[in-house]
Design a protein around this motif. Sequence first.
Motif, PDB file in Angstrom:
ATOM      1  N   SER A 162       0.817  -1.213   0.000  1.00 25.58           N
ATOM      2  CA  SER A 162       0.000   0.000   0.000  1.00 25.58           C
ATOM      3  C   SER A 162       0.853   1.267   0.000  1.00 25.58           C
ATOM      4  N   ASP A 163       2.102   1.188   0.488  1.00 26.46           N
ATOM      5  CA  ASP A 163       2.982   2.359   0.475  1.00 26.46           C
ATOM      6  C   ASP A 163       3.730   2.529  -0.848  1.00 26.46           C
ATOM      7  N   GLY A 164       3.466   1.645  -1.818  1.00 21.60           N
ATOM      8  CA  GLY A 164       4.084   1.737  -3.134  1.00 21.60           C
ATOM      9  C   GLY A 164       5.342   0.906  -3.297  1.00 21.60           C
ATOM     10  N   SER A 165       5.847   0.322  -2.209  1.00 26.96           N
ATOM     11  CA  SER A 165       7.057  -0.494  -2.324  1.00 26.96           C
ATOM     12  C   SER A 165       6.744  -1.789  -3.071  1.00 26.96           C
ATOM     13  N   ARG A 166       7.770  -2.335  -3.693  1.00 23.02           N
ATOM     14  CA  ARG A 166       7.610  -3.507  -4.554  1.00 23.02           C
ATOM     15  C   ARG A 166       8.278  -4.733  -3.955  1.00 23.02           C
ATOM     16  N   ALA A 167       7.780  -5.906  -4.336  1.00 24.36           N
ATOM     17  CA  ALA A 167       8.364  -7.180  -3.933  1.00 24.36           C
ATOM     18  C   ALA A 167       8.111  -8.186  -5.053  1.00 24.36           C
ATOM     19  N   LYS A 168       8.927  -9.215  -5.073  1.00 23.64           N
ATOM     20  CA  LYS A 168       8.721 -10.299  -6.027  1.00 23.64           C
ATOM     21  C   LYS A 168       8.633 -11.595  -5.238  1.00 23.64           C
ATOM     22  N   ALA A 169       7.639 -12.407  -5.552  1.00 22.91           N
ATOM     23  CA  ALA A 169       7.466 -13.693  -4.890  1.00 22.91           C
ATOM     24  C   ALA A 169       7.589 -14.801  -5.930  1.00 22.91           C
ATOM     25  N   THR A 170       8.422 -15.786  -5.623  1.00 21.60           N
ATOM     26  CA  THR A 170       8.614 -16.933  -6.499  1.00 21.60           C
ATOM     27  C   THR A 170       8.143 -18.178  -5.765  1.00 21.60           C
ATOM     28  N   PHE A 171       7.106 -18.801  -6.292  1.00 22.79           N
ATOM     29  CA  PHE A 171       6.566 -20.027  -5.727  1.00 22.79           C
ATOM     30  C   PHE A 171       7.254 -21.197  -6.418  1.00 22.79           C
ATOM     31  N   MET A 172       7.899 -22.089  -5.635  1.00 20.95           N
ATOM     32  CA  MET A 172       8.661 -23.196  -6.207  1.00 20.95           C
ATOM     33  C   MET A 172       8.123 -24.531  -5.700  1.00 20.95           C
ATOM     34  N   ASN A 173       8.065 -25.500  -6.615  1.00 22.14           N
ATOM     35  CA  ASN A 173       7.636 -26.856  -6.278  1.00 22.14           C
ATOM     36  C   ASN A 173       8.563 -27.813  -7.006  1.00 22.14           C
ATOM     37  N   ASN A 174       9.418 -28.520  -6.260  1.00 21.93           N
ATOM     38  CA  ASN A 174      10.354 -29.440  -6.894  1.00 21.93           C
ATOM     39  C   ASN A 174       9.859 -30.884  -6.864  1.00 21.93           C
ATOM     40  N   GLY A 175       8.607 -31.104  -6.525  1.00 25.83           N
ATOM     41  CA  GLY A 175       8.044 -32.439  -6.481  1.00 25.83           C
ATOM     42  C   GLY A 175       8.117 -33.063  -5.102  1.00 25.83           C
ATOM     43  N   ARG A 176       9.092 -32.655  -4.289  1.00 22.97           N
ATOM     44  CA  ARG A 176       9.234 -33.172  -2.930  1.00 22.97           C
ATOM     45  C   ARG A 176       8.849 -32.128  -1.896  1.00 22.97           C
ATOM     46  N   SER A 177       9.124 -30.856  -2.192  1.00 23.01           N
ATOM     47  CA  SER A 177       8.797 -29.788  -1.246  1.00 23.01           C
ATOM     48  C   SER A 177       8.379 -28.531  -2.012  1.00 23.01           C
ATOM     49  N   LYS A 178       7.626 -27.680  -1.295  1.00 20.68           N
ATOM     50  CA  LYS A 178       7.185 -26.411  -1.868  1.00 20.68           C
ATOM     51  C   LYS A 178       7.750 -25.295  -1.005  1.00 20.68           C
ATOM     52  N   THR A 179       8.233 -24.235  -1.662  1.00 21.85           N
ATOM     53  CA  THR A 179       8.751 -23.072  -0.946  1.00 21.85           C
ATOM     54  C   THR A 179       8.317 -21.801  -1.666  1.00 21.85           C
ATOM     55  N   ALA A 189      12.559  -8.394  -1.548  1.00 24.27           N
ATOM     56  CA  ALA A 189      12.147  -7.000  -1.374  1.00 24.27           C
ATOM     57  C   ALA A 189      13.243  -6.241  -0.647  1.00 24.27           C
ATOM     58  N   ASN A 190      13.448  -4.997  -1.020  1.00 20.45           N
ATOM     59  CA  ASN A 190      14.436  -4.126  -0.364  1.00 20.45           C
ATOM     60  C   ASN A 190      15.819  -4.777  -0.287  1.00 20.45           C
ATOM     61  N   ASN A 191      16.251  -5.399  -1.371  1.00 20.18           N
ATOM     62  CA  ASN A 191      17.557  -6.067  -1.455  1.00 20.18           C
ATOM     63  C   ASN A 191      17.727  -7.180  -0.423  1.00 20.18           C
ATOM     64  N   ARG A 192      16.643  -7.758   0.035  1.00 18.19           N
ATOM     65  CA  ARG A 192      16.677  -8.885   0.973  1.00 18.19           C
ATOM     66  C   ARG A 192      15.861 -10.025   0.399  1.00 18.19           C
ATOM     67  N   LYS A 193      16.238 -11.248   0.772  1.00 20.46           N
ATOM     68  CA  LYS A 193      15.531 -12.437   0.305  1.00 20.46           C
ATOM     69  C   LYS A 193      15.125 -13.282   1.499  1.00 20.46           C
ATOM     70  N   PHE A 194      13.891 -13.781   1.457  1.00 18.59           N
ATOM     71  CA  PHE A 194      13.372 -14.651   2.500  1.00 18.59           C
ATOM     72  C   PHE A 194      12.800 -15.896   1.836  1.00 18.59           C
ATOM     73  N   GLU A 195      13.274 -17.068   2.243  1.00 20.97           N
ATOM     74  CA  GLU A 195      12.721 -18.315   1.712  1.00 20.97           C
ATOM     75  C   GLU A 195      11.926 -18.986   2.821  1.00 20.97           C
ATOM     76  N   LEU A 196      10.670 -19.272   2.529  1.00 18.16           N
ATOM     77  CA  LEU A 196       9.758 -19.870   3.501  1.00 18.16           C
ATOM     78  C   LEU A 196       9.283 -21.220   2.991  1.00 18.16           C
ATOM     79  N   ASP A 197       9.039 -22.136   3.916  1.00 20.81           N
ATOM     80  CA  ASP A 197       8.603 -23.498   3.590  1.00 20.81           C
ATOM     81  C   ASP A 197       7.085 -23.617   3.655  1.00 20.81           C
ATOM     82  N   PHE A 198       6.528 -24.428   2.773  1.00 21.90           N
ATOM     83  CA  PHE A 198       5.091 -24.692   2.763  1.00 21.90           C
ATOM     84  C   PHE A 198       4.710 -25.411   4.053  1.00 21.90           C
ATOM     85  N   LYS A 199       3.666 -24.925   4.739  1.00 22.40           N
ATOM     86  CA  LYS A 199       3.186 -25.566   5.966  1.00 22.40           C
ATOM     87  C   LYS A 199       1.869 -26.289   5.742  1.00 22.40           C
ATOM     88  N   ASN A 200       0.881 -25.586   5.203  1.00 24.07           N
ATOM     89  CA  ASN A 200      -0.405 -26.233   4.944  1.00 24.07           C
ATOM     90  C   ASN A 200      -1.257 -25.394   4.000  1.00 24.07           C
TER      91      ASN A 200
END
Length: 144
Positions: A72-89, A94-105
């Motif tokens: 809402s403040d105009g800042s941008r982010a990119k989200a990449t949804f990945m599925n390698n067949g065994r796990s999803k992340t 955003a802001n020159n930082r990267k966060f990788e999160l694991d699929f929970k449910n």
Amino acid sequence: MRTTFLLLSLPVLSLLLSCKKDQDSKMMKETYSSETTTVDDNGKKDSMTTTSVEKEIDGNRNGSYSYPYKASDGSRAKATFMNNGRSKTILIEANNRKFELDFKNKTPEGELYERSGISAESKGDSLIISQDNNEIALVRVNLN
């Protein structure tokens, strides 16, 4: 006689081994797509890219899909949804930082991802990121 037998059996043996290699090969298909659009946002030119990569190996699909998001403040982010067949992340950049999160449910509206006290819930075209008591709501930027 033995030498002749060995010399004749060598080509047959190599033919059998080469046939075995062909049977072990996997059927693989890859699909790539990318769409870049320039958008006029309050007189400012901005470009956004959506990409997808999909692999199918012996009928099993693996892939990654990247989407641009805007807060809402105009800042941008990119989200990449990945599925390698065994796990999803999900990889959030955003802001020159990267966060990788694991699929929970799976949730009624989307999917929940978590790692190291950070969570993200995808709900259609929105992505809600939470850490402690802070919540950031992002909306997918439409390229149309």
